[in-house]
Design an enzyme around this catalytic site. Structure first.
Site, PDB file in Angstrom:
ATOM      1  N   GLY A  48       0.770  -1.243   0.000  1.00  0.00           N
ATOM      2  CA  GLY A  48       0.000   0.000   0.000  1.00  0.00           C
ATOM      3  C   GLY A  48       0.796   1.285   0.000  1.00  0.00           C
ATOM      4  N   GLU A 102       4.186   3.875   6.084  1.00  0.00           N
ATOM      5  CA  GLU A 102       2.983   3.034   5.972  1.00  0.00           C
ATOM      6  C   GLU A 102       1.893   3.798   5.228  1.00  0.00           C
ATOM      7  OE1 GLU A 102       1.604   0.365   5.856  1.00  0.00           O
ATOM      8  OE2 GLU A 102       0.812  -0.379   7.754  1.00  0.00           O
ATOM      9  N   ASP A 103       0.966   3.068   4.614  1.00  0.00           N
ATOM     10  CA  ASP A 103      -0.128   3.753   3.912  1.00  0.00           C
ATOM     11  C   ASP A 103      -1.164   4.261   4.908  1.00  0.00           C
ATOM     12  OD1 ASP A 103      -1.028   1.185   4.562  1.00  0.00           O
ATOM     13  OD2 ASP A 103      -1.886   0.759   2.596  1.00  0.00           O
ATOM     14  N   ASP A 106      -4.783   1.801  10.898  1.00  0.00           N
ATOM     15  CA  ASP A 106      -6.212   1.584  11.130  1.00  0.00           C
ATOM     16  C   ASP A 106      -6.395   1.143  12.585  1.00  0.00           C
ATOM     17  OD1 ASP A 106      -8.920   1.253  10.230  1.00  0.00           O
ATOM     18  OD2 ASP A 106      -8.566  -0.866   9.927  1.00  0.00           O
ATOM     19  N   LYS A 134      -6.583   6.617  11.099  1.00  0.00           N
ATOM     20  CA  LYS A 134      -8.020   6.591  11.432  1.00  0.00           C
ATOM     21  C   LYS A 134      -8.134   6.474  12.947  1.00  0.00           C
ATOM     22  CE  LYS A 134      -9.811   3.864   7.530  1.00  0.00           C
ATOM     23  NZ  LYS A 134     -10.317   2.515   7.220  1.00  0.00           N
ATOM     24  N   PHE A 155     -13.717   3.281   4.569  1.00  0.00           N
ATOM     25  CA  PHE A 155     -12.764   2.536   3.758  1.00  0.00           C
ATOM     26  C   PHE A 155     -12.398   3.358   2.534  1.00  0.00           C
ATOM     27  CE2 PHE A 155     -11.342  -0.518   0.622  1.00  0.00           C
ATOM     28  CZ  PHE A 155     -10.451  -1.271   1.368  1.00  0.00           C
ATOM     29  N   ARG A 168      -5.289   0.717  -6.870  1.00  0.00           N
ATOM     30  CA  ARG A 168      -4.015   1.299  -6.396  1.00  0.00           C
ATOM     31  C   ARG A 168      -3.502   2.384  -7.340  1.00  0.00           C
ATOM     32  NH1 ARG A 168      -2.172  -1.976  -2.175  1.00  0.00           N
ATOM     33  NH2 ARG A 168      -2.542  -4.202  -2.398  1.00  0.00           N
TER      34      ARG A 168
END
Ligand code: 5GP
Length: 178
Positions: A48, A102-103, A106, A134, A155, A168
């Site tokens: 990601g 990191e993307d 969560d 998030k 999401f 992506r």
């Protein structure tokens, strides 16, 4: 506003590429300031973060290195909860100033597990740079030193993030429609 469909699910534009570019530049400026003279090792988390880490590194003007690791725990639109092993760390990170790129953070479980593993290799320091955070979903306390966007519990796809393998390549960020 643009609506697209991926695997039969509807997504709506939420963050345009210009905003992403601005925030990535802001994060890069913070890293340039904090890591001058330290030669940090960026650890991009595949898959990601590939687009974020490329754009981030393009905006770093300090000496820096990059490597990629993989630690996947996500299938579809819900976290499985099962955090897997860290793959792909080939070089020694002992004594290095590591920045995990990191993307999205969560639940935080992936980062918690990765931090535990990496600390065992005695780096000089570890910080996290995440494109998205998030906060409403966090299950464990994770200190994300650099984050581009704080987003609600929705999401998202695009700019490196996928929905079951697709999306992506989208240059903007899309939210799953209700
Ligand atoms: P965590 O362990 O923090 O719950 O999960 C982190 C990983 O879940 C991220 O690296 C990402 O791959 C995936 N993930 C979490 N939220 C989203 C989301 O909104 N969209 C996409 N595409 N992936 C997500």
């Amino acid at each position: 506003m643009q609506t697209i469909e991926i695997h039969g699910k509807k997504f709506i534009t939420s963050i345009p590429r210009t905003s992403i570019e601005n925030e990535v530049k802001r994060v890069a400026a913070e890293i340039n300031r904090d890591y001058k003279g330290k030669r940090p090792l960026l650890l991009g988390v595949l898959n990601g973060a590939f687009m974020f880490v490329a754009d981030l590194m393009r905006n770093l003007d300090i000496e820096c290195e990059i490597s990629f690791v993989k630690m996947s725990s996500y299938a579809g639109t819900t976290t499985t909860g099962a955090v897997k092993q860290l793959l792909g760390l080939n070089e020694s990170i002992e004594g290095r100033d590591v920045i995990i790129v990191e993307d999205i953070v969560d639940t935080g479980l992936t980062m918690q597990s990765m931090l535990e593993t990496l600390k065992g290799y005695n780096p000089a320091s570890i910080n996290i740079a995440s494109l998205f955070l998030k906060p409403a979903r966090l299950k464990v306390p994770i200190d994300v030193k650099y984050s581009a966007f704080t987003i609600p519990d929705r999401f998202i796809v695009g700019y490196g993030l996928d929905y079951d393998g697709l999306g992506r390549n989208l240059p903007d960020i899309y939210d799953a429609a209700e």
